[in-house]
Design a protein around this motif. Structure first.
Motif, PDB file in Angstrom:
ATOM      1  N   GLY A 128       0.791  -1.227   0.000  1.00 52.61           N
ATOM      2  CA  GLY A 128       0.000   0.000   0.000  1.00 52.61           C
ATOM      3  C   GLY A 128       0.817   1.267   0.000  1.00 52.61           C
ATOM      4  O   GLY A 128       0.278   2.364  -0.238  1.00 52.61           O
ATOM      5  N   GLU A 129       2.133   1.149   0.262  1.00 47.84           N
ATOM      6  CA  GLU A 129       3.010   2.325   0.246  1.00 47.84           C
ATOM      7  C   GLU A 129       3.383   2.747  -1.176  1.00 47.84           C
ATOM      8  O   GLU A 129       3.865   3.871  -1.382  1.00 47.84           O
ATOM      9  CB  GLU A 129       4.308   2.039   1.015  1.00 47.84           C
ATOM     10  N   LEU A 130       3.199   1.864  -2.147  1.00 45.45           N
ATOM     11  CA  LEU A 130       3.625   2.158  -3.512  1.00 45.45           C
ATOM     12  C   LEU A 130       2.765   3.257  -4.117  1.00 45.45           C
ATOM     13  O   LEU A 130       1.536   3.238  -3.999  1.00 45.45           O
ATOM     14  CB  LEU A 130       3.561   0.892  -4.363  1.00 45.45           C
ATOM     15  N   ARG A 131       3.412   4.191  -4.793  1.00 38.46           N
ATOM     16  CA  ARG A 131       2.711   5.333  -5.370  1.00 38.46           C
ATOM     17  C   ARG A 131       3.159   5.598  -6.800  1.00 38.46           C
ATOM     18  O   ARG A 131       3.281   6.737  -7.222  1.00 38.46           O
ATOM     19  CB  ARG A 131       2.955   6.584  -4.508  1.00 38.46           C
ATOM     20  N   VAL A 132       3.425   4.553  -7.551  1.00 43.86           N
ATOM     21  CA  VAL A 132       3.820   4.709  -8.943  1.00 43.86           C
ATOM     22  C   VAL A 132       2.859   3.909  -9.821  1.00 43.86           C
ATOM     23  O   VAL A 132       2.259   2.927  -9.359  1.00 43.86           O
ATOM     24  CB  VAL A 132       5.274   4.248  -9.205  1.00 43.86           C
ATOM     25  N   PRO A 133       2.680   4.296 -11.086  1.00 44.79           N
ATOM     26  CA  PRO A 133       1.859   3.493 -11.990  1.00 44.79           C
ATOM     27  C   PRO A 133       2.363   2.057 -12.024  1.00 44.79           C
ATOM     28  O   PRO A 133       3.569   1.814 -12.125  1.00 44.79           O
ATOM     29  CB  PRO A 133       2.039   4.194 -13.340  1.00 44.79           C
TER      30      PRO A 133
END
Length: 280
Positions: A215-220
């Motif tokens: 859930g920490e990922l913030r990239v396409p």
């Protein structure tokens, strides 16, 4: 105008230093950077089908052998693949890259995106492994046990590699003879070479425990998995799609674990659409 590949002489290759060794890489093209990360027991040549068209799409494409694989250094102690990747990006003066990984390569890509988020622009995760998420499928666990039993035996390399092929090329839904023999032999040769060259490796790869941090990922993020792969990989793809904001999943028909090699056209189309969307 972007420079593509017109001959293999256009491809740069060399090594970059890492702690206690070096990584072998190939690179070509100009434009946004894409790094290709191969699966365990294989090497960067598993991306032959994608390398040229990616370069000719207007990208700087980098592929390399992970530590303990191919022409890169054998591991001599504990290390982190994601830190090796950062060292490669530093050496090649790449600030941020799209990471395209398959299997263990996806596992490394996820860890890199969590530990070095400023270096990762997007993720394309094929047949994804996830650090910190154990295998539970009896089919895979059985072949992993057989691999461990083969280590050190007289015919150990042959048996070890055959169980690798059963688990990660044939998969649970096909007999070996149902897989294209040329593909199976290509991957057998790569795996045997890795086992023989890097058998004396020591140490353990240090990982980020991505399973608890998706859930920490913030990239396409694009997730690709084959409909003939094991249920653990299908579950990984499902978990990523649920946990990573905005992640999109593409199911590749008629393919097991090696989705980029078994249904090349479908895989390439999905990857091309994803990469094109990043520049819109």
């Amino acid at each position: 105008m972007t420079q593509g590949i017109t001959a293999w002489s256009d491809v740069e290759n060399g090594t970059v230093p890492i702690d206690d060794g070096e990584l072998f890489y190939e690179a070509a093209g100009t434009g946004p950077a894409v790094v290709l990360l191969h699966g365990a027991l294989l090497d960067q040549r598993m991306w032959d089908e994608q390398f040229v068209w990616l370069v000719n799409s207007g990208l700087r494409v980098i592929r390399y052998d992970l530590r303990g694989h191919g022409l890169s250094a054998t591991a001599t102690g504990d290390f982190a693949h994601h830190d090796d990747l950062r060292a490669l990006l530093d050496a090649l003066a790449v600030e941020r890259a799209v990471l395209v990984g398959l299997s263990h390569g996806s596992r490394v890509a996820l860890d890199a995106a969590l530990v070095h988020p400023d270096r990762v622009a997007a993720l394309a995760l094929a047949s994804p492994g996830i650090s910190g998420r154990p295998f539970t499928d009896p089919f895979l666990l059985g072949h992993l046990r057989e691999q461990a039993a083969a280590s050190g035996e007289e015919d150990g390399v042959e048996r070890y590699v055959e169980h690798f092929l059963r688990a990660w090329v044939d998969g649970p839904h096909r007999a070996p003879e149902a897989v294209h023999p040329g593909l199976r032999e290509r991957l057998r040769a790569a795996a045997e070479a890795n086992v023989e060259v890097h058998a004396e490796g020591t140490g353990m790869p240090l990982e980020a425990g991505a399973a608890e941090r998706l859930g920490e990922l913030r990239v396409p993020t694009l997730v690709l998995d084959g409909d003939l792969d094991s249920r653990d990989i299908s579950a990984n793809a499902h978990a990523l799609t649920l946990a990573v904001p905005g992640a999109r999943r593409v199911r590749i028909p008629g393919a097991g674990h090696m989705v980029n090699l078994e249904n090349v056209a479908h895989f390439d189309h999905a990857l091309h659409d994803f990469l094109s969307s990043l520049s819109r």
